[in-house]
Design a protein around this motif. Sequence first.
Motif, PDB file in Angstrom:
ATOM      1  N   GLU A  61      49.086  49.310  -5.445  1.00 48.41           N
ATOM      2  CA  GLU A  61      47.879  48.586  -5.040  1.00 48.41           C
ATOM      3  C   GLU A  61      48.221  47.476  -4.046  1.00 48.41           C
ATOM      4  OE1 GLU A  61      44.639  49.262  -5.484  1.00 48.41           O
ATOM      5  OE2 GLU A  61      45.405  51.105  -6.407  1.00 48.41           O
ATOM      6  N   PHE A  62      49.323  46.777  -4.283  1.00 44.65           N
ATOM      7  CA  PHE A  62      49.765  45.735  -3.356  1.00 44.65           C
ATOM      8  C   PHE A  62      50.089  46.333  -1.991  1.00 44.65           C
ATOM      9  CE2 PHE A  62      53.310  43.159  -1.572  1.00 44.65           C
ATOM     10  CZ  PHE A  62      52.616  41.984  -1.347  1.00 44.65           C
ATOM     11  N   VAL A  63      50.805  47.447  -1.976  1.00 44.97           N
ATOM     12  CA  VAL A  63      51.153  48.099  -0.712  1.00 44.97           C
ATOM     13  C   VAL A  63      49.890  48.505   0.044  1.00 44.97           C
ATOM     14  CG1 VAL A  63      52.205  50.187   0.270  1.00 44.97           C
ATOM     15  CG2 VAL A  63      53.464  48.812  -1.410  1.00 44.97           C
ATOM     16  N   LYS A  64      48.890  49.005  -0.643  1.00 44.58           N
ATOM     17  CA  LYS A  64      47.629  49.365   0.017  1.00 44.58           C
ATOM     18  C   LYS A  64      46.967  48.138   0.633  1.00 44.58           C
ATOM     19  CE  LYS A  64      45.106  51.506  -2.976  1.00 44.58           C
ATOM     20  NZ  LYS A  64      44.241  52.367  -3.806  1.00 44.58           N
ATOM     21  N   LEU A  69      45.745  44.832   5.490  1.00 49.16           N
ATOM     22  CA  LEU A  69      45.943  43.570   6.213  1.00 49.16           C
ATOM     23  C   LEU A  69      46.672  43.822   7.533  1.00 49.16           C
ATOM     24  CD1 LEU A  69      46.072  40.440   6.479  1.00 49.16           C
ATOM     25  CD2 LEU A  69      48.159  40.545   5.093  1.00 49.16           C
ATOM     26  N   SER A  70      47.714  44.629   7.487  1.00 52.18           N
ATOM     27  CA  SER A  70      48.513  44.919   8.683  1.00 52.18           C
ATOM     28  C   SER A  70      47.677  45.600   9.754  1.00 52.18           C
ATOM     29  CB  SER A  70      49.710  45.793   8.308  1.00 52.18           C
ATOM     30  OG  SER A  70      50.510  45.125   7.361  1.00 52.18           O
ATOM     31  N   GLU A  71      46.835  46.531   9.341  1.00 54.02           N
ATOM     32  CA  GLU A  71      45.936  47.188  10.297  1.00 54.02           C
ATOM     33  C   GLU A  71      44.985  46.171  10.925  1.00 54.02           C
ATOM     34  OE1 GLU A  71      45.290  50.470  11.627  1.00 54.02           O
ATOM     35  OE2 GLU A  71      47.408  50.469  11.055  1.00 54.02           O
ATOM     36  N   LYS A 108      50.524  35.594   5.325  1.00 56.40           N
ATOM     37  CA  LYS A 108      49.328  36.271   4.814  1.00 56.40           C
ATOM     38  C   LYS A 108      49.688  37.232   3.678  1.00 56.40           C
ATOM     39  CE  LYS A 108      46.561  35.624   8.908  1.00 56.40           C
ATOM     40  NZ  LYS A 108      45.461  36.129   9.714  1.00 56.40           N
ATOM     41  N   ILE A 109      50.839  37.877   3.764  1.00 57.19           N
ATOM     42  CA  ILE A 109      51.291  38.749   2.678  1.00 57.19           C
ATOM     43  C   ILE A 109      51.594  37.908   1.440  1.00 57.19           C
ATOM     44  CG2 ILE A 109      53.138  40.294   1.924  1.00 57.19           C
ATOM     45  CD1 ILE A 109      53.220  41.336   4.865  1.00 57.19           C
ATOM     46  N   ASN A 110      52.198  36.743   1.615  1.00 56.30           N
ATOM     47  CA  ASN A 110      52.422  35.847   0.481  1.00 56.30           C
ATOM     48  C   ASN A 110      51.097  35.485  -0.193  1.00 56.30           C
ATOM     49  OD1 ASN A 110      55.208  35.773   0.637  1.00 56.30           O
ATOM     50  ND2 ASN A 110      55.308  33.736   1.532  1.00 56.30           N
ATOM     51  N   ARG A 111      50.082  35.220   0.600  1.00 53.28           N
ATOM     52  CA  ARG A 111      48.768  34.893   0.036  1.00 53.28           C
ATOM     53  C   ARG A 111      48.238  36.066  -0.781  1.00 53.28           C
ATOM     54  NH1 ARG A 111      43.968  33.902   4.070  1.00 53.28           N
ATOM     55  NH2 ARG A 111      44.342  36.137   4.261  1.00 53.28           N
ATOM     56  N   LEU A 112      48.354  37.297  -0.240  1.00 53.92           N
ATOM     57  CA  LEU A 112      47.944  38.489  -0.999  1.00 53.92           C
ATOM     58  C   LEU A 112      48.701  38.586  -2.314  1.00 53.92           C
ATOM     59  CD1 LEU A 112      47.773  41.497   1.512  1.00 53.92           C
ATOM     60  CD2 LEU A 112      45.869  40.323   0.407  1.00 53.92           C
TER      61      LEU A 112
END
Length: 122
Positions: A61-64, A69-71, A108-112
């Motif tokens: 789920e995190f990877v999704k 976010l990356s897109e 932003k990934i840290n925030r996720l």
Amino acid sequence: MSDASDQLVAQSCTPCRGGVPPLDPEEAESYLAQTPGWSLHDQAHRIEQTYRFKNFAAAYEFVKRVAALSEAEGHHPDIGFGWGYATISLQTKKIRGLHQNDFILAAKINRLSNEGGSSSSA
């Protein structure tokens, strides 16, 4: 999250067309201080962090969420994951090194991660 991290999160990745020099190691270290849990690799040409989860489904789920976010940011990491972990690696391939975009996306990934209940390990 620190004020410096908040400043990175507030920014958006900008298109990189190459032709700009990658961050030097000192600049990379400065940005690294704003992205807790990330570490420099490959002579300061890449950053990476491994996030830990309670099971495979949580990692997936995190990877999704990272992929979405990356897109949205137009900046794409290398991702490896399995049962209980996801490893994210960032570098700007067009310049063969690090760019501010890598640190914006890392923040932003840290925030996720903080929203999703993972723990990180460098």
